[in-house]
Design a protein around this motif. Sequence first.
Motif, short mmCIF file in Angstrom:
data_model
loop_
_atom_site.label_atom_id
_atom_site.label_comp_id
_atom_site.label_asym_id
_atom_site.label_seq_id
_atom_site.Cartn_x
_atom_site.Cartn_y
_atom_site.Cartn_z
N VAL A 55 0.84 -1.19 0.00
CA VAL A 55 0.00 0.00 0.00
C VAL A 55 0.88 1.24 0.00
N PHE A 56 0.55 2.18 -0.85
CA PHE A 56 1.33 3.41 -0.98
C PHE A 56 1.01 4.38 0.16
N SER A 57 2.05 4.92 0.79
CA SER A 57 1.91 5.91 1.86
C SER A 57 2.37 7.26 1.33
N GLN A 58 1.45 8.16 1.10
CA GLN A 58 1.81 9.49 0.59
C GLN A 58 2.65 10.26 1.59
N ARG A 59 2.36 10.08 2.88
CA ARG A 59 3.12 10.79 3.91
C ARG A 59 4.58 10.37 3.88
N ILE A 83 13.12 5.72 -2.01
CA ILE A 83 11.77 6.31 -1.93
C ILE A 83 10.71 5.23 -2.03
N TYR A 84 10.90 4.30 -2.96
CA TYR A 84 9.92 3.22 -3.14
C TYR A 84 9.83 2.35 -1.89
N HIS A 85 10.98 2.02 -1.31
CA HIS A 85 11.01 1.11 -0.15
C HIS A 85 10.25 1.70 1.03
N PHE A 86 10.42 2.97 1.29
CA PHE A 86 9.79 3.58 2.45
C PHE A 86 8.38 4.11 2.17
N SER A 87 8.01 4.21 0.89
CA SER A 87 6.68 4.72 0.55
C SER A 87 5.66 3.62 0.36
N VAL A 88 6.09 2.45 -0.02
CA VAL A 88 5.19 1.32 -0.24
C VAL A 88 5.38 0.37 0.93
#
Length: 459
Positions: free
Chosen positions: A114-118, A444-449
Motif C-alpha cells: 500500500v502506498f503511503s503518501q506521507r 523512496i519506493y522502499h519507504f513509501s510502499v
Amino acid sequence: MSDIQMLLAAIFPLLLILTIPIGQTLTSGRIPDIFEPPWILAGALMIGTTIRTFFVILDPNAAEHVWRILGPFSVADILPLGLIAVNLGVFFWLLGYYFPIRSYVFAKNSAVRVFSQRNFIAMIWIILGISIILIFLYLQRIGFASLISTYGISGKRIFQVGNEIGNTTTFSYFRMAADFVATIAILYFSISLAARNFNWRQFFILGGLFGLACLIPFIASARVAIIYLFFSLLIVYHYQKRRVPLRNIFIFILLAFLLLGFLGVLRSNAYKRLRGAELDTIQTTSAAVQVLAYNPHFLGVGKTSVIIKQIPQKNEFLMGRSYVSIIYAPIPRTLWKNKPIIRIGRFVGGDLYERKSATTGVPPGLIGEAYINFGWMGIIFIPFMFGLFCKIIYARLIIHRDPNDFFAVALYAIMWTFILDGFASDFTGNIARILRYLVPFFLIYHFSVIRQSQSLFMK
C-alpha cells in the motif's frame, strides 16, 4: 568504397530495425510504441550512422572534420569491417529482444503493498535536502568565482589530482545531487499525472525541480543529462496521460539538438577562455549540426571501424576487464590518487584514435566495447544478452504494469536512458550513472510502499 555504397551500407541496419515493428503490427495488431527499445536502438543508429553518413557525403568540408569519426584512417581502409560488425550486432540484439520468454517471468506477484503518501513526501524532502547540500558543496569546491572568471558560466570542469597526467576528477560524488533531484522530478510528475490533478501549482513545483536538477549539468556542461531529463518527463507524460504524436517527438528531438549545440558553444568558449583565445559568437544551429555530424557518439559505424582496425593490432582483447571495472568505480579519485581509469572511452580516444589530449575520450558503444573485450564472439553474445534484458525491462514496466502504478512508469522513464547509453556509451560509465538514479528511486519506493500488495512490476 563509393559514396553510394557507403550510404546503402549505413541505411541497411536501420531498415532491418524498422521492419520489426511493421511486422509486429501486421501479425499481432499492436501499435508500435515510439519509446519501445527497438525504436531507441533505431534512434541511436540513425544519429550515429545513417544521418552522419549523409552529412559526410554531402558536406563539401567533410575532409576537415571526418578525422573525428575515423581517426587517422580513411573510409576505404576501415569502414567495410565496421559495417559488418554493426549489422551483426544489430541482428543479434533484435534476436535477443524478440527471443521467446517463459510466461512466469511476467507472472503476478501475490504480495500486496500500500502506498503511503506521507512517507513518500518525507523521503522526497530528505533526499532533496541532501541534494541541496551536495550542490552547495560542489559549487564551493569548484569555486564560486570560477563561474564567471575561469570557465565561464558553463564549461567542462575537470580538476587535476596529483601530478600524473590524466589523473583528474569532476567531483562526481557531489554532482550526483543533480541525478537525485532529477529522480524526484520524474517521480513527482508521474504521481501528479496518475492522480489526475496536475495543475499550475504542480507545474511550478516541477519547473523548480527541473531547474535545480539542471543547475550542475549546465555549470559543468553535462549536456546530455539535461536532454535526458527532458525526454524522461516526456516519457512519463506519454504513458500516464496520452501517447505523444510522432510529429511532436521529432520537434522535441530537434529542440534537444539545438540545446545541445548551444551548450556546445558555451563549452568551446570555456576552453578558449582558458587559453586566452577569441570567443565565438553563439551560432547554435551550426554547432548543433557539428555535434550531430562529427562527434563520435551514439551507435556509429565509424568508431566501430576504428576499434576493429586497431584491436588486436595495438592492444590485446580485454577479456571482460572493461566490464568489471565497475567494482572500484565508486571510490573517489581524491581518496585514491592512483585509481585506474574506469571508463574505456579514454583508452579508445587515446590509444585507438591516437588523440594527444589525456582527457579526450570516445565512448565505444555496445558493439565496439563487445569487440574490444571478446572479438567477434562478443559482437554476437553481448548484444543478444542486452536485447534480452531490454525486453524484460520493457515488458515488466510497461506492457504488464498496473495502469495506476506510477512507480513503474517513472522507473521506465529512468531506465530508457540506460538502454540508450547501453547502445551508445560504455558499460561501466552507464552502470555508474544509472545507479545515481536507482538508489534514490528505490529508497523512496522502499519507504513509501509499506504493506504487502502487488509488486512494483506486476499487473
